[in-house]
Design a protein around this motif. Structure first.
Motif, PDB file in Angstrom:
ATOM      1  N   GLU A  38       0.831  -1.204   0.000  1.00 42.94           N
ATOM      2  CA  GLU A  38       0.000   0.000   0.000  1.00 42.94           C
ATOM      3  C   GLU A  38       0.870   1.261   0.000  1.00 42.94           C
ATOM      4  N   THR A  39       1.995   1.202   0.690  1.00 40.20           N
ATOM      5  CA  THR A  39       2.926   2.331   0.687  1.00 40.20           C
ATOM      6  C   THR A  39       3.477   2.548  -0.724  1.00 40.20           C
ATOM      7  N   SER A  42       0.810   4.250  -2.671  1.00 38.25           N
ATOM      8  CA  SER A  42       0.623   5.655  -2.315  1.00 38.25           C
ATOM      9  C   SER A  42       1.752   6.533  -2.844  1.00 38.25           C
ATOM     10  N   TYR A  43       2.940   5.967  -3.039  1.00 37.29           N
ATOM     11  CA  TYR A  43       4.054   6.720  -3.605  1.00 37.29           C
ATOM     12  C   TYR A  43       4.120   6.596  -5.124  1.00 37.29           C
ATOM     13  N   LYS A  44       3.037   6.099  -5.707  1.00 33.24           N
ATOM     14  CA  LYS A  44       2.916   5.962  -7.164  1.00 33.24           C
ATOM     15  C   LYS A  44       3.967   5.040  -7.774  1.00 33.24           C
ATOM     16  N   MET A 137      -2.804   2.350   6.074  1.00 36.72           N
ATOM     17  CA  MET A 137      -2.358   3.194   4.978  1.00 36.72           C
ATOM     18  C   MET A 137      -1.683   4.431   5.565  1.00 36.72           C
ATOM     19  N   GLU A 138      -0.363   4.313   5.764  1.00 33.18           N
ATOM     20  CA  GLU A 138       0.409   5.433   6.268  1.00 33.18           C
ATOM     21  C   GLU A 138      -0.237   5.982   7.535  1.00 33.18           C
TER      22      GLU A 138
END
Length: 168
Positions: A38-39, A42-44, A137-138
């Motif tokens: 997921e990280t 989130s960082y594309k 998620m973060e």
């Protein structure tokens, strides 16, 4: 006295989410892997997220986690350059309808395909879905797929100029 009331209200508010357990229960290692994937998402870093989620889906013995990981892999795949339609197809192939729909909605919003989202899911009864959560998620903690789907649909209404329906 006011501190006791504040604590009681806080516990009641927090307890509302505790009455309905999530179907997806992960062991420590799987939770770590899901958070890492997921990280990446989130960082594309879509390719890395796709590989991590695909690997988790293949290795886990929990069918609910496998379903969720397949859907998240579909999102990661669809966000890669020129893979939008294939990502949607992978998301549609997920057998758990709420998980599948949320993945499709996330892809449609990410690619600004708002009218397609409304055409497909305007009448979807999201509130009736069972609770499903994404990995931590973060800084946001565990995310309920119902809330994410409602936000995606509201965003589609806003982007297509129907703010009153979005608020509702």
């Amino acid at each position: 006295m006011s501190l006791k009331i504040l604590i009681a209200v806080t516990l009641l508010w927090a307890g509302r989410g505790l009455t309905e357990q999530s179907v997806v229960k992960m062991n420590f290692y799987e939770a770590y892997e899901a958070r890492q994937a997921e990280t990446q998402l989130s960082y594309k870093k879509h390719e890395a997220a796709y590989e991590a989620y695909s690997s988790l889906a293949a290795r886990t013995s929990d069918p609910d986690l496998a379903t969720l990981a397949k859907a998240r892999a579909a999102v990661a795949f669809g966000l890669q350059q020129d893979n939008y339609e294939q990502g949607l197809e992978q998301a549609r192939a997920v057998t758990d309808r709420p998980v599948s729909v949320q993945a499709q909605m996330q892809l449609m919003v990410a690619c600004a395909d708002y009218q397609k989202l409304l055409d497909a899911f305007a009448e979807e009864d999201i509130a009736a879905w069972p609770k499903r959560t994404l990995p931590n998620m973060e800084r946001w903690g565990r995310q309920d797929l119902r809330a994410l789907a409602l936000v995606d649909r509201a965003r589609a209404y806003l982007e297509t100029g129907n703010a009153q329906v979005a608020v509702a």
